[in-house]
Design a protein around this motif. Structure first.
Motif, PDB file in Angstrom:
ATOM      1  N   ASP A 226      38.249  50.486  38.318  1.00 10.88           N
ATOM      2  CA  ASP A 226      38.940  49.159  38.205  1.00 10.88           C
ATOM      3  C   ASP A 226      38.845  48.215  39.173  1.00 10.88           C
ATOM      4  O   ASP A 226      38.402  47.008  38.921  1.00 10.88           O
ATOM      5  N   VAL A 227      38.822  48.556  40.327  1.00  7.52           N
ATOM      6  CA  VAL A 227      38.790  47.904  41.423  1.00  7.52           C
ATOM      7  C   VAL A 227      37.104  47.257  41.736  1.00  7.52           C
ATOM      8  O   VAL A 227      36.702  46.513  42.183  1.00  7.52           O
ATOM      9  N   GLU A 228      36.260  48.212  41.204  1.00  8.08           N
ATOM     10  CA  GLU A 228      34.978  48.151  41.326  1.00  8.08           C
ATOM     11  C   GLU A 228      34.608  46.741  40.409  1.00  8.08           C
ATOM     12  O   GLU A 228      33.400  45.925  40.761  1.00  8.08           O
ATOM     13  N   GLN A 229      35.304  46.382  39.332  1.00 11.30           N
ATOM     14  CA  GLN A 229      35.166  45.333  38.426  1.00 11.30           C
ATOM     15  C   GLN A 229      35.804  44.135  39.089  1.00 11.30           C
ATOM     16  O   GLN A 229      35.796  43.039  38.278  1.00 11.30           O
ATOM     17  N   ASP A 230      36.592  44.170  39.851  1.00  9.90           N
ATOM     18  CA  ASP A 230      37.334  43.100  40.415  1.00  9.90           C
ATOM     19  C   ASP A 230      36.687  42.238  41.381  1.00  9.90           C
ATOM     20  O   ASP A 230      35.724  42.569  42.244  1.00  9.90           O
ATOM     21  N   ALA A 231      36.446  40.863  40.937  1.00  9.45           N
ATOM     22  CA  ALA A 231      35.560  39.969  41.582  1.00  9.45           C
ATOM     23  C   ALA A 231      35.821  39.665  42.907  1.00  9.45           C
ATOM     24  O   ALA A 231      34.961  39.607  43.689  1.00  9.45           O
ATOM     25  N   GLN A 232      37.082  39.463  43.397  1.00 11.11           N
ATOM     26  CA  GLN A 232      37.260  39.234  44.665  1.00 11.11           C
ATOM     27  C   GLN A 232      36.800  40.517  45.625  1.00 11.11           C
ATOM     28  O   GLN A 232      36.429  40.550  46.717  1.00 11.11           O
ATOM     29  N   THR A 233      37.213  41.829  45.120  1.00  7.02           N
ATOM     30  CA  THR A 233      36.964  43.144  45.786  1.00  7.02           C
ATOM     31  C   THR A 233      35.446  42.934  45.819  1.00  7.02           C
ATOM     32  O   THR A 233      34.847  43.526  47.168  1.00  7.02           O
ATOM     33  N   ARG A 234      34.588  42.652  45.008  1.00  2.00           N
ATOM     34  CA  ARG A 234      33.044  42.919  45.101  1.00  2.00           C
ATOM     35  C   ARG A 234      32.649  41.923  46.063  1.00  2.00           C
ATOM     36  O   ARG A 234      31.826  42.252  46.863  1.00  2.00           O
ATOM     37  N   LEU A 235      33.146  40.501  45.977  1.00  2.00           N
ATOM     38  CA  LEU A 235      32.948  39.491  46.965  1.00  2.00           C
ATOM     39  C   LEU A 235      33.089  40.123  48.580  1.00  2.00           C
ATOM     40  O   LEU A 235      32.206  39.774  49.291  1.00  2.00           O
ATOM     41  N   VAL A 236      34.416  40.400  48.636  1.00  2.00           N
ATOM     42  CA  VAL A 236      34.607  40.360  50.190  1.00  2.00           C
ATOM     43  C   VAL A 236      34.427  41.902  50.613  1.00  2.00           C
ATOM     44  O   VAL A 236      34.289  42.089  52.111  1.00  2.00           O
ATOM     45  N   TYR A 237      33.943  42.946  49.561  1.00  2.00           N
ATOM     46  CA  TYR A 237      33.889  44.118  50.374  1.00  2.00           C
ATOM     47  C   TYR A 237      32.700  45.190  49.676  1.00  2.00           C
ATOM     48  O   TYR A 237      31.858  45.565  50.441  1.00  2.00           O
ATOM     49  N   LEU A 238      32.498  45.097  48.443  1.00  2.00           N
ATOM     50  CA  LEU A 238      31.606  46.122  47.763  1.00  2.00           C
ATOM     51  C   LEU A 238      30.385  45.338  47.726  1.00  2.00           C
ATOM     52  O   LEU A 238      29.409  45.986  47.287  1.00  2.00           O
ATOM     53  N   GLY A 239      30.461  44.094  47.601  1.00  2.00           N
ATOM     54  CA  GLY A 239      29.035  43.441  47.215  1.00  2.00           C
ATOM     55  C   GLY A 239      28.964  43.054  45.843  1.00  2.00           C
ATOM     56  O   GLY A 239      29.174  44.101  45.113  1.00  2.00           O
ATOM     57  N   GLU A 240      28.227  42.000  45.365  1.00  2.00           N
ATOM     58  CA  GLU A 240      27.973  41.635  44.262  1.00  2.00           C
ATOM     59  C   GLU A 240      27.136  42.479  43.378  1.00  2.00           C
ATOM     60  O   GLU A 240      26.260  42.821  44.173  1.00  2.00           O
TER      61      GLU A 240
END
Length: 240
Positions: A226-240
């Motif tokens: 779920d969190v891997e699909q979250d846009a803000q999480t990808r932006l600030v932590y996981l990378g686009e």
């Protein structure tokens, strides 16, 4: 007991002009794993300190087993079963594995020699160190020292185990074995485990509820997928 084992409501904390945590909510059930992830400076360590009692929040509440423990200091929470493993080592390298565990058993109130030794051996077996009971702790491989520290928490009768980067410096196999150990503890002992971790593959292997922090705020919760699909999480932590 009905309801969550550990219930965190609207915790906030600032240090000078820095807002380290803002309105953080977290609910942890018995027999569950919760992973807390986020970039450096996200507030993960501050959250762990407020859960363990090493830091008192400016506002909000921490409930454990339905009791408000917000103002309880760390030693009182530890005695009640909320215990924390720090990143820095907390064992005695010159003592054997079983001697280290006996210290934890005594801290939990078991002082009779036979009972103390029996409990220490039991904990050594649980954390897969039965074959190294009489090995000096400082001579253990790095991964096994981490299991010893988890054993020390168990010896102290942990019900909520707070683990701060438990796989740092581990080999891939040690990391996989640590995930298996955590699953076993949660399943067999019905405890709750809260993990702060940067190793995303390890977090995936835990198959846990995930809370993502950024600048002291919760920006996403859910499964890792779920969190891997979250846009803000990808932006600030996981990378686009």
């Amino acid at each position: 007991m009905s309801g969550p084992l550990l219930d965190v409501r609207a915790l906030s904390k600032h240090f000078g002009g820095v807002q380290a945590a803002t309105d953080v909510h977290l609910s942890v059930d018995a027999g569950s794993i919760t992973s807390v992830i986020g970039p450096n400076g996200a507030g993960k360590s501050t959250l762990m300190a407020m859960l363990s009692g090493h830091s008192i929040p400016d506002s909000g509440n921490v409930f454990y087993e339905g009791r408000d423990v917000t103002k309880w200091p760390a030693h009182r929470r530890a005695s009640a079963g909320v215990v924390r493993k720090f990143q820095r080592p907390a064992y005695f390298p010159g003592l054997s594995v079983v001697e280290n565990l006996e210290i934890g058993v005594v801290a939990a109130g078991i002082r009779g020699g036979r009972a103390m030794r029996a409990r220490a051996r039991e904990v050594a077996d649980i954390v897969q160190l039965d074959d190294a009971r009489y090995v000096t702790a400082g001579s253990l491989p790095h991964g096994r020292t981490q299991w010893l520290e988890i054993g020390l928490l168990l010896a102290c009768r942990a019900r909520v185990m707070l683990l701060d980067e438990p796989t740092a410096g581990m080999t891939r196999q040690e990391t996989a074995d640590t995930a298996t150990l955590i699953h076993q503890l949660v399943h067999d002992l019905e405890m709750a485990v809260v993990v702060v971790e940067h190793d995303i593959d390890f977090v995936r292997s835990l198959d846990s509820q995930v809370t993502v922090l950024h600048l002291g705020q919760v920006i996403a919760t859910g499964s890792m997928s779920d969190v891997e699909q979250d846009a803000q999480t990808r932006l600030v932590y996981l990378g686009e």
